[in-house]
Design an enzyme around this catalytic site. Structure first.
Site, PDB file in Angstrom:
ATOM      1  CE  LYS A  55      -3.887  -2.206   2.378  1.00  0.00           C
ATOM      2  NZ  LYS A  55      -4.713  -2.267   3.609  1.00  0.00           N
ATOM      3  CB  CYS A  75      -1.342   0.739   8.616  1.00  0.00           C
ATOM      4  SG  CYS A  75      -0.283   1.964   9.396  1.00  0.00           S
ATOM      5  CG  ASP A  76      -3.628  -4.983   5.859  1.00  0.00           C
ATOM      6  OD1 ASP A  76      -4.468  -4.519   5.067  1.00  0.00           O
ATOM      7  OD2 ASP A  76      -3.738  -6.099   6.386  1.00  0.00           O
ATOM      8  CB  SER A  77      -5.321  -3.861  11.289  1.00  0.00           C
ATOM      9  OG  SER A  77      -4.544  -2.748  11.667  1.00  0.00           O
TER      10      SER A  77
END
Length: 209
Positions: A55, A75-77
């Protein structure tokens, strides 16, 4: 140096704004399912970090012309419960099943982070990592769960819950960094920034002082 958040998450934006920054928001067009399918053997931490890095890279490439000197954060959660890594449920039925599986139990919220420093339109430095926070879930009654699903909130957030919204009523506690559960770990971002020679105070907007 312009701070750019490669995420549509209002929660991440809120964390950064509360911490004194005023990021430009640019949403990436990364095909998350395709990227994960290309790395089937990656462990959960690696998966969220790969997504965060993709991203950030996509947004950095897009803005390099207009913002040649910028700091991009991606970010990625996802939530890890019983060895299963889950993201946004997308619909009420999926969110209902997720809550049936995790109510009264614990999980781990993993967030991958990537920071890219653009200088003159090119990536000069980069750093990445992940943060993990334990989450202990309450057991909402059937009526409470239906009311929560009715808000629409859990449909578009990792793990079908929030800490800083309606979902906070149904979280009994956390073990670790709360900002990570919201979507961006300030302690980890501070360490990643230090690795590329940037201090978080460089990102503070003067009017926030």
């Amino acid at each position: 140096m312009r701070l750019v958040l490669a995420s549509a998450s209002p929660a991440r934006l809120g964390v950064l704004r509360a911490a004194g920054a005023d990021p430009l928001v640019e949403v990436s067009d990364v095909d998350e399912d395709a990227l994960l399918a290309a790395h089937p053997d990656a462990d959960p931490a690696r998966k969220v970090t790969l997504l965060a890095a993709a991203k950030a890279a996509a947004v950095a490439a897009r803005i390099a012309g207009e913002q040649p000197d910028a700091l991009v954060i991606g970010c990625d959660s996802m939530l890890l419960v019983d060895g299963e890594l889950v993201g946004k449920p997308g619909d009420a039925d999926t969110a209902r099943r997720r809550w049936s599986a995790m109510a009264g139990r614990s999980g781990e919220l993993l967030t991958g982070h990537a920071v890219l420093l653009l200088v003159g339109g090119a990536v000069a430095k980069e750093a990445e990592g992940h943060a993990v926070t334990g989450v202990r879930f309450a057991e909402p009654s059937p009526e409470e769960l239906e009311a929560y699903l009715g808000t629409g909130e859990p449909l578009n957030v990792a793990g079908a819950f929030t800490l800083d919204g309606f979902g906070g009523w149904f979280v009994d506690g956390i073990d670790g960094d709360p900002s990570n559960v919201i979507g961006i770990s300030l302690p980890l971002v501070r360490r990643l920034l230090g690795g590329i020679g940037v201090s978080p105070v460089d990102l503070w907007r003067k009017e926030s002082w």
